[in-house]
Scaffold this motif. Structure first.
Motif, PDB file in Angstrom:
ATOM      1  N   LEU A  63      25.575  10.871  20.948  1.00 60.75           N
ATOM      2  CA  LEU A  63      24.850  12.140  21.076  1.00 60.75           C
ATOM      3  C   LEU A  63      25.658  13.189  21.837  1.00 60.75           C
ATOM      4  CD1 LEU A  63      21.348  10.663  21.966  1.00 60.75           C
ATOM      5  CD2 LEU A  63      22.019  11.741  19.800  1.00 60.75           C
ATOM      6  N   ARG A  64      26.936  12.926  22.053  1.00 58.37           N
ATOM      7  CA  ARG A  64      27.761  13.834  22.830  1.00 58.37           C
ATOM      8  C   ARG A  64      28.461  14.833  21.913  1.00 58.37           C
ATOM      9  NH1 ARG A  64      28.787  12.503  27.712  1.00 58.37           N
ATOM     10  NH2 ARG A  64      28.623  10.267  27.203  1.00 58.37           N
ATOM     11  N   PRO A  65      28.188  16.131  22.090  1.00 61.34           N
ATOM     12  CA  PRO A  65      28.899  17.130  21.271  1.00 61.34           C
ATOM     13  C   PRO A  65      30.400  17.078  21.544  1.00 61.34           C
ATOM     14  CG  PRO A  65      27.000  18.105  22.383  1.00 61.34           C
ATOM     15  CD  PRO A  65      27.205  16.746  22.987  1.00 61.34           C
ATOM     16  N   THR A  66      31.195  17.406  20.546  1.00 60.08           N
ATOM     17  CA  THR A  66      32.651  17.400  20.703  1.00 60.08           C
ATOM     18  C   THR A  66      33.202  18.807  20.544  1.00 60.08           C
ATOM     19  OG1 THR A  66      32.959  16.959  18.345  1.00 60.08           O
ATOM     20  CG2 THR A  66      32.864  15.053  19.815  1.00 60.08           C
TER      21      THR A  66
ATOM     22  N   GLY B 185      32.944  20.656  17.450  1.00 59.48           N
ATOM     23  CA  GLY B 185      32.207  21.910  17.474  1.00 59.48           C
ATOM     24  C   GLY B 185      30.843  21.864  16.828  1.00 59.48           C
ATOM     25  N   SER B 186      30.492  20.743  16.194  1.00 62.39           N
ATOM     26  CA  SER B 186      29.177  20.659  15.536  1.00 62.39           C
ATOM     27  C   SER B 186      28.082  20.459  16.579  1.00 62.39           C
ATOM     28  CB  SER B 186      29.151  19.515  14.514  1.00 62.39           C
ATOM     29  OG  SER B 186      29.404  18.275  15.146  1.00 62.39           O
ATOM     30  N   SER B 187      26.904  20.991  16.305  1.00 65.20           N
ATOM     31  CA  SER B 187      25.791  20.891  17.244  1.00 65.20           C
ATOM     32  C   SER B 187      25.163  19.502  17.191  1.00 65.20           C
ATOM     33  CB  SER B 187      24.742  21.948  16.920  1.00 65.20           C
ATOM     34  OG  SER B 187      24.225  21.746  15.608  1.00 65.20           O
TER      35      SER B 187
ATOM     36  N   LEU C 242      10.744  17.118  29.890  1.00 70.69           N
ATOM     37  CA  LEU C 242      11.877  17.707  29.181  1.00 70.69           C
ATOM     38  C   LEU C 242      13.048  17.951  30.117  1.00 70.69           C
ATOM     39  CD1 LEU C 242      10.028  20.263  26.879  1.00 70.69           C
ATOM     40  CD2 LEU C 242      11.186  18.171  26.153  1.00 70.69           C
ATOM     41  N   GLU C 243      12.780  18.369  31.322  1.00 73.46           N
ATOM     42  CA  GLU C 243      13.855  18.578  32.295  1.00 73.46           C
ATOM     43  C   GLU C 243      14.532  17.253  32.653  1.00 73.46           C
ATOM     44  OE1 GLU C 243      12.145  20.604  35.582  1.00 73.46           O
ATOM     45  OE2 GLU C 243      11.856  22.494  34.499  1.00 73.46           O
ATOM     46  N   CYS C 244      13.725  16.201  32.854  1.00 73.00           N
ATOM     47  CA  CYS C 244      14.286  14.883  33.167  1.00 73.00           C
ATOM     48  C   CYS C 244      15.149  14.368  32.022  1.00 73.00           C
ATOM     49  CB  CYS C 244      13.166  13.886  33.458  1.00 73.00           C
ATOM     50  SG  CYS C 244      12.240  14.201  34.967  1.00 73.00           S
ATOM     51  N   ILE C 245      14.670  14.529  30.797  1.00 76.53           N
ATOM     52  CA  ILE C 245      15.410  14.067  29.620  1.00 76.53           C
ATOM     53  C   ILE C 245      16.714  14.847  29.474  1.00 76.53           C
ATOM     54  CG2 ILE C 245      15.351  13.968  27.093  1.00 76.53           C
ATOM     55  CD1 ILE C 245      12.279  13.453  27.412  1.00 76.53           C
ATOM     56  N   THR C 246      16.661  16.164  29.690  1.00 77.64           N
ATOM     57  CA  THR C 246      17.867  16.986  29.611  1.00 77.64           C
ATOM     58  C   THR C 246      18.915  16.498  30.606  1.00 77.64           C
ATOM     59  OG1 THR C 246      16.615  18.928  28.896  1.00 77.64           O
ATOM     60  CG2 THR C 246      18.771  19.333  29.858  1.00 77.64           C
ATOM     61  N   ASP C 247      18.479  16.145  31.815  1.00 77.62           N
ATOM     62  CA  ASP C 247      19.415  15.660  32.832  1.00 77.62           C
ATOM     63  C   ASP C 247      20.074  14.356  32.420  1.00 77.62           C
ATOM     64  OD1 ASP C 247      18.864  17.825  34.438  1.00 77.62           O
ATOM     65  OD2 ASP C 247      17.413  16.766  35.694  1.00 77.62           O
ATOM     66  N   ASP C 248      19.363  13.522  31.655  1.00 72.97           N
ATOM     67  CA  ASP C 248      19.899  12.209  31.268  1.00 72.97           C
ATOM     68  C   ASP C 248      20.790  12.266  30.026  1.00 72.97           C
ATOM     69  OD1 ASP C 248      18.678  10.983  33.372  1.00 72.97           O
ATOM     70  OD2 ASP C 248      17.039  10.087  32.220  1.00 72.97           O
ATOM     71  N   LEU C 249      20.711  13.356  29.271  1.00 76.17           N
ATOM     72  CA  LEU C 249      21.486  13.468  28.030  1.00 76.17           C
ATOM     73  C   LEU C 249      22.818  14.178  28.282  1.00 76.17           C
ATOM     74  CD1 LEU C 249      18.630  14.489  25.572  1.00 76.17           C
ATOM     75  CD2 LEU C 249      19.912  12.333  25.532  1.00 76.17           C
ATOM     76  N   PRO C 250      23.782  14.016  27.377  1.00 78.20           N
ATOM     77  CA  PRO C 250      25.058  14.713  27.535  1.00 78.20           C
ATOM     78  C   PRO C 250      24.878  16.227  27.522  1.00 78.20           C
ATOM     79  CG  PRO C 250      25.231  12.966  25.891  1.00 78.20           C
ATOM     80  CD  PRO C 250      23.777  13.111  26.210  1.00 78.20           C
ATOM     81  N   ASP C 251      25.763  16.938  28.209  1.00 76.67           N
ATOM     82  CA  ASP C 251      25.734  18.395  28.201  1.00 76.67           C
ATOM     83  C   ASP C 251      25.944  18.925  26.789  1.00 76.67           C
ATOM     84  OD1 ASP C 251      25.322  18.622  30.901  1.00 76.67           O
ATOM     85  OD2 ASP C 251      27.448  18.803  31.396  1.00 76.67           O
ATOM     86  N   GLY C 252      25.262  20.017  26.476  1.00 73.02           N
ATOM     87  CA  GLY C 252      25.455  20.676  25.190  1.00 73.02           C
ATOM     88  C   GLY C 252      24.521  20.241  24.093  1.00 73.02           C
ATOM     89  N   VAL C 253      23.647  19.264  24.370  1.00 73.57           N
ATOM     90  CA  VAL C 253      22.679  18.802  23.372  1.00 73.57           C
ATOM     91  C   VAL C 253      21.569  19.842  23.224  1.00 73.57           C
ATOM     92  CG1 VAL C 253      20.867  17.102  22.935  1.00 73.57           C
ATOM     93  CG2 VAL C 253      23.137  16.347  23.662  1.00 73.57           C
TER      94      VAL C 253
ATOM     95  N   ARG D 150      23.586  26.459  27.885  1.00 75.22           N
ATOM     96  CA  ARG D 150      22.654  26.044  28.928  1.00 75.22           C
ATOM     97  C   ARG D 150      21.627  27.126  29.215  1.00 75.22           C
ATOM     98  NH1 ARG D 150      27.359  23.527  32.747  1.00 75.22           N
ATOM     99  NH2 ARG D 150      27.304  21.376  31.995  1.00 75.22           N
ATOM    100  N   ALA D 151      22.062  28.391  29.205  1.00 69.38           N
ATOM    101  CA  ALA D 151      21.142  29.499  29.452  1.00 69.38           C
ATOM    102  C   ALA D 151      20.083  29.577  28.359  1.00 69.38           C
ATOM    103  CB  ALA D 151      21.910  30.809  29.539  1.00 69.38           C
ATOM    104  N   VAL D 152      20.514  29.423  27.094  1.00 69.99           N
ATOM    105  CA  VAL D 152      19.568  29.451  25.981  1.00 69.99           C
ATOM    106  C   VAL D 152      18.634  28.249  26.036  1.00 69.99           C
ATOM    107  CG1 VAL D 152      19.351  29.332  23.468  1.00 69.99           C
ATOM    108  CG2 VAL D 152      21.127  30.767  24.511  1.00 69.99           C
TER     109      VAL D 152
END
Length: 210
Positions: free
Chosen positions: A181-184, A41-43, A61-72, A195-197
């Motif tokens: 870097l993957r949130p748990t 649950g940690s960010s 920033l959009e490209c980097i977001t796509d390459d990183l795990p969800d929730g970062v 994602r909306a925020v």
């Protein structure tokens, strides 16, 4: 085992990684420790080192977001320091990783040059956190796999990072870094809200500019 390949004599960049096997092993072990120690649950906060006036900022920033795990949670200069003093040390202590964006030598080049500020940001985190270079051809590449060279001027040195020509997106280093870097423990509902925020944070001035 992912091993460093022998470069062709006519192209010293024709390798999968510039890291020695022991460097890769230490990096992967460190990433595994970070992942194992993350509380559920940690960010996860990652800072993208990009000039605030870069015309390609939102696209990268959009490209980097796509390459990183969800929730970062992705931060950059405007979201972290806009209207406040640039206090890197205070921010760095709360970061889980760093993505640096250098100026490519030419379009499609594997050679990227970081300015003095980005170089210092990298130096402050590279020994303890996942630090990745964003490249236009390969996406995110761990800095450990790159060849680095300090460049003049002496009073404000820059840093040249060269990504390996045969970089593999399935390499053990990038997989380990992304796992670190993957949130748990993030629920689907919480992820959708995040994602909306995050979409708003990536384009904080879009509504005002219409």
């Amino acid at each position: 085992m992912h091993a460093t390949q022998t470069p062709r004599q006519d192209d010293p960049l024709d390798v999968e990684t510039f890291a020695r096997p022991e460097q890769q092993r230490r990096f992967v072990a460190a990433m595994h420790r970070i992942a194992a120690e993350r509380a559920p649950g940690s960010s996860v906060r990652i800072y993208v080192s990009i000039a605030p006036g870069d015309a390609n900022c939102e696209r990268w920033l959009e490209c980097i977001t796509d390459d990183l795990p969800d929730g970062v949670e992705l931060l950059h200069y405007r979201t972290a320091f806009e209207g406040a003093a640039y206090d890197w040390d205070a921010l760095a202590s709360r970061l889980d990783g760093l993505v640096v964006i250098g100026r490519p030598k030419r379009l499609g080049s594997r050679v990227h040059v970081l300015g003095p500020v980005a170089r210092l940001e990298l130096r402050s985190l590279v020994a303890t956190k996942p630090v990745l270079l964003f490249t236009h051809n390969h996406g995110l590449v761990p800095v450990v796999d790159c060849l680095s060279q300090v460049m003049p001027p002496e009073e404000a040195p820059r840093l040249k990072l060269i990504a390996p020509k045969r970089w593999n997106r399935e390499s053990i280093t990038i997989r380990a870094a992304l796992d670190a870097l993957r949130p748990t423990g993030v629920s689907n509902a919480g992820l959708e809200s995040f994602r909306a925020v995050q979409a708003h944070l990536l384009t904080p001035f879009s509504a005002a500019s219409r």
